[in-house]
Scaffold this active site. Structure first.
Site, PDB file in Angstrom:
ATOM      1  N   ARG A 122       0.800  -1.239   0.000  1.00  0.00           N
ATOM      2  CA  ARG A 122       0.000   0.000   0.000  1.00  0.00           C
ATOM      3  C   ARG A 122       0.830   1.287   0.000  1.00  0.00           C
ATOM      4  NH1 ARG A 122      -5.292  -0.914   3.683  1.00  0.00           N
ATOM      5  NH2 ARG A 122      -6.148   0.690   2.345  1.00  0.00           N
ATOM      6  N   ASP A 306     -13.529  -4.626  -0.669  1.00  0.00           N
ATOM      7  CA  ASP A 306     -13.927  -4.637   0.743  1.00  0.00           C
ATOM      8  C   ASP A 306     -15.071  -5.625   1.036  1.00  0.00           C
ATOM      9  OD1 ASP A 306     -11.991  -2.815   1.348  1.00  0.00           O
ATOM     10  OD2 ASP A 306     -13.332  -1.098   1.601  1.00  0.00           O
ATOM     11  N   ARG A 398     -12.662  -0.919  14.144  1.00  0.00           N
ATOM     12  CA  ARG A 398     -12.205   0.185  13.291  1.00  0.00           C
ATOM     13  C   ARG A 398     -13.287   0.557  12.275  1.00  0.00           C
ATOM     14  NH1 ARG A 398      -7.777  -1.255   9.886  1.00  0.00           N
ATOM     15  NH2 ARG A 398      -8.550   0.674   9.030  1.00  0.00           N
TER      16      ARG A 398
HETATM   17  C1  UD1 Z   1      -9.475   2.762   0.012  1.00  0.00           C
HETATM   18  C2  UD1 Z   1     -10.422   2.344   1.104  1.00  0.00           C
HETATM   19  C3  UD1 Z   1     -10.317   0.834   1.358  1.00  0.00           C
HETATM   20  C4  UD1 Z   1     -10.522   0.066   0.048  1.00  0.00           C
HETATM   21  C5  UD1 Z   1      -9.624   0.606  -1.045  1.00  0.00           C
HETATM   22  C6  UD1 Z   1      -9.927  -0.001  -2.408  1.00  0.00           C
HETATM   23  C7  UD1 Z   1     -10.569   4.334   2.483  1.00  0.00           C
HETATM   24  C8  UD1 Z   1     -10.230   5.002   3.764  1.00  0.00           C
HETATM   25  N1  UD1 Z   1     -10.094   3.090   2.318  1.00  0.00           N
HETATM   26  O1  UD1 Z   1      -8.153   2.477   0.453  1.00  0.00           O
HETATM   27  O2  UD1 Z   1     -11.334   0.471   2.298  1.00  0.00           O
HETATM   28  O3  UD1 Z   1     -10.226  -1.296   0.257  1.00  0.00           O
HETATM   29  O4  UD1 Z   1      -9.781   2.033  -1.168  1.00  0.00           O
HETATM   30  O5  UD1 Z   1     -11.261   0.182  -2.732  1.00  0.00           O
HETATM   31  O6  UD1 Z   1     -11.270   4.878   1.644  1.00  0.00           O
HETATM   32  N2  UD1 Z   1      -1.649   2.374  -4.787  1.00  0.00           N
HETATM   33  C9  UD1 Z   1      -0.373   2.656  -5.264  1.00  0.00           C
HETATM   34  N3  UD1 Z   1       0.129   3.921  -5.041  1.00  0.00           N
HETATM   35  C10 UD1 Z   1      -0.558   4.892  -4.384  1.00  0.00           C
HETATM   36  C11 UD1 Z   1      -1.855   4.578  -3.906  1.00  0.00           C
HETATM   37  C12 UD1 Z   1      -2.376   3.308  -4.127  1.00  0.00           C
HETATM   38  O7  UD1 Z   1       0.282   1.820  -5.854  1.00  0.00           O
HETATM   39  O8  UD1 Z   1      -0.041   5.995  -4.217  1.00  0.00           O
HETATM   40  C13 UD1 Z   1      -2.226   1.015  -5.018  1.00  0.00           C
HETATM   41  C14 UD1 Z   1      -2.490   0.237  -3.718  1.00  0.00           C
HETATM   42  O9  UD1 Z   1      -1.342  -0.416  -3.262  1.00  0.00           O
HETATM   43  C15 UD1 Z   1      -3.594  -0.717  -4.150  1.00  0.00           C
HETATM   44  C16 UD1 Z   1      -4.368   0.104  -5.190  1.00  0.00           C
HETATM   45  O10 UD1 Z   1      -3.521   1.174  -5.561  1.00  0.00           O
HETATM   46  O11 UD1 Z   1      -3.059  -1.861  -4.761  1.00  0.00           O
HETATM   47  C17 UD1 Z   1      -5.676   0.674  -4.691  1.00  0.00           C
HETATM   48  O12 UD1 Z   1      -5.475   1.271  -3.433  1.00  0.00           O
HETATM   49  P1  UD1 Z   1      -6.268   2.576  -2.962  1.00  0.00           P
HETATM   50  O13 UD1 Z   1      -7.478   2.784  -3.799  1.00  0.00           O
HETATM   51  O14 UD1 Z   1      -5.304   3.698  -2.851  1.00  0.00           O
HETATM   52  O15 UD1 Z   1      -6.705   2.147  -1.508  1.00  0.00           O
HETATM   53  P2  UD1 Z   1      -6.906   3.129  -0.297  1.00  0.00           P
HETATM   54  O16 UD1 Z   1      -7.306   4.463  -0.833  1.00  0.00           O
HETATM   55  O17 UD1 Z   1      -5.750   3.029   0.637  1.00  0.00           O
END
Ligand code: UD1
Length: 419
Positions: A122, A306, A398
């Site tokens: 992440r 989720d 949480r």
């Molecule tokens: C949000 C949700 C979480 C949900 C997820 C995917 C919130 C608080 N949490 O998490 O419940 O499971 O969306 O629907 O809203 N990634 C990168 N670089 C970045 C950011 C993300 O590589 O800078 C990758 C992550 O590792 C992952 C994918 O993108 O594989 C999606 O993640 P992301 O949508 O960012 O998840 P969250 O926003 O952390």
């Protein structure tokens, strides 16, 4: 620390009210940092992640008042520090959401790097790159993201991966930037739309939220308002699965059925009769065993990651074999090992789980590893023969409001006890 004790076998029956969405309230609370004046947020769920966010705002000197009637009042004019410390970010990755607002409003931010978590590495590289493209100077030092900018400038941001909190962070930052920002390949999740609606209500100029291109025309300032958070679609889906796995019949109230199309389709495929109204969903399984359903997770409007763990639990006792493919996170099958301890027949190869339905699961002591995995273990415990003890339930607190009380009202035999 507490644990949950579940005596399996009860068929769920009754009505349950859905709380405000965790994934909407967290960015909205972060966005209150952008406004001059007081923001009042309503329909706030009582969750540990909300408490952590309030603690984080409080640690910065922000004035926060929590009302008993599920509302929170935030006045950021008293802010004294723009630092999000490690001990808070470590327990809740979405603390990263204060980065964009702090930088846009106060010109500086120091936010601890979140690091890995149970469901994968992440990273937050796309949050950082977007802010750099808007003119911020960002360095990572001693585990902290240190960002500075006199005033952010509008830019064209093309996201290589669809990221929910990444889109939210950049949209919040762009709301006060100088000029127009477009976010391409933006996340389309309903919680991104809810945040956009909150920002618009405060005076931001945003178009296209809910599509893959969001355009933000930066304004000089935003004003305080009162806003009601949308219902939690994941909590909704979780109760529907709980009813389906036990062969039960429930009515889920105060929800937003239009946000659950992909989940409702899968429940129908599993054999449930599902009806929807404006703000309710009813599900009747007529006491039948579910049929196995294949799942492939992907960003909204596809099937949500989720809800993956809860459907794996459903598939463990279903008739037939299901293939579950996780495309969003790299390591999101932590629940599988625990389900196997209850007698589930699951094989994991890379990002795919093959779940062969068994006639019954048996209760066991099991360990929750992350938020949605804990929900899946509870689902399994509801249907397992005998007693299931779920440990490390701080994960569930949480993201689910009084889950044992809501399930007990539906007829589940579940209680929380101190360890
Ligand atoms: C949000 C949700 C979480 C949900 C997820 C995917 C919130 C608080 N949490 O998490 O419940 O499971 O969306 O629907 O809203 N990634 C990168 N670089 C970045 C950011 C993300 O590589 O800078 C990758 C992550 O590792 C992952 C994918 O993108 O594989 C999606 O993640 P992301 O949508 O960012 O998840 P969250 O926003 O952390």
């Amino acid at each position: 620390m507490n644990k949950l004790l579940i005596q399996g076998g009860a068929t769920l029956n009754g009505q349950v009210r859905i709380s405000g969405a965790k994934n909407a309230v967290l960015p909205i609370l972060a966005a209150t940092l952008l406004c001059e004046g007081t923001a009042i947020i309503e329909n706030v769920p009582h969750l540990h992640d909300v408490t952590t966010t309030v603690e984080l705002l409080g640690a910065m000197g922000v004035h926060v008042v929590i009302d008993e009637k599920l509302s929170i009042e935030v006045d950021s004019s008293t802010i004294e520090s723009c630092i999000a410390p490690y001990h808070l970010v470590r327990t809740m990755r979405s603390s990263i959401l204060v980065l964009g607002p702090l930088l846009a409003r106060f010109g500086e931010a120091e936010v601890s790097l979140p690091g890995g978590c149970a469901i994968g590495s992440r990273p937050v590289n796309l949050h950082i790159k977007g802010l750099q493209d808007m003119g911020a100077e960002v360095e990572v030092k001693n585990g902290y993201i240190i960002a500075k900018a006199k005033r952010l400038k509008g830019a064209r941001l093309v996201m290589d991966i669809v990221t929910v909190t990444g889109t939210e962070n950049l949209m919040m930052a762009a709301a006060l930037a100088d000029g127009v920002t477009t976010i391409e390949n933006a996340a389309r999740e309903p919680e991104v739309v809810d945040l956009a609606n909150f920002l618009i209500a405060m005076g931001a100029k945003i178009e296209g939220a809910g599509t893959d291109t969001i355009t933000i025309n930066g304004v000089e300032k935003l004003q305080g308002i009162r806003y009601r958070v949308l219902p939690d679609r994941i909590e909704t889906g979780t109760y529907l699965v709980a009813a389906a796995i036990t062969g039960g019949k429930i009515m889920v109230k105060d929800t937003a059925p239009r946000l659950l199309d992909a989940v409702i389709d899968k429940l129908r495929e599993a054999g449930a009769d599902v009806e929807v109204g404006d703000d309710w969903i009813s599900l009747d399984m007529h006491g039948k065993r579910p049929k196995a359903v294949n799942i492939r997770t992907a960003p909204y409007p596809a099937f949500p990651t989720d809800m993956q763990a809860q459907f794996v639990a459903l598939d463990t006792i279903a008739e037939g074999t299901a293939t579950v493919v996780e495309t969003v996170f790299e390591n999101r099958f932590m629940h599988v090992q625990e389900l196997q301890r209850m007698g589930a027949d699951i094989e994991v190869e890379g990002n795919t789980a093959i779940v062969r339905g068994v006639e019954k699961l048996t209760g066991a002591p099991i360990m929750a590893t992350d938020l949605r995995a804990s929900a899946s273990l509870i689902m399994a415990g509801l249907v397992a023969e005998g007693e299931t003890e779920v440990h490390r339930i701080y994960h569930i607190d949480r993201g689910y409001e009084i889950i044992e009380e809501k399930l007990a009202l539906l007829g589940a035999n579940i209680r929380r006890i101190p360890v």
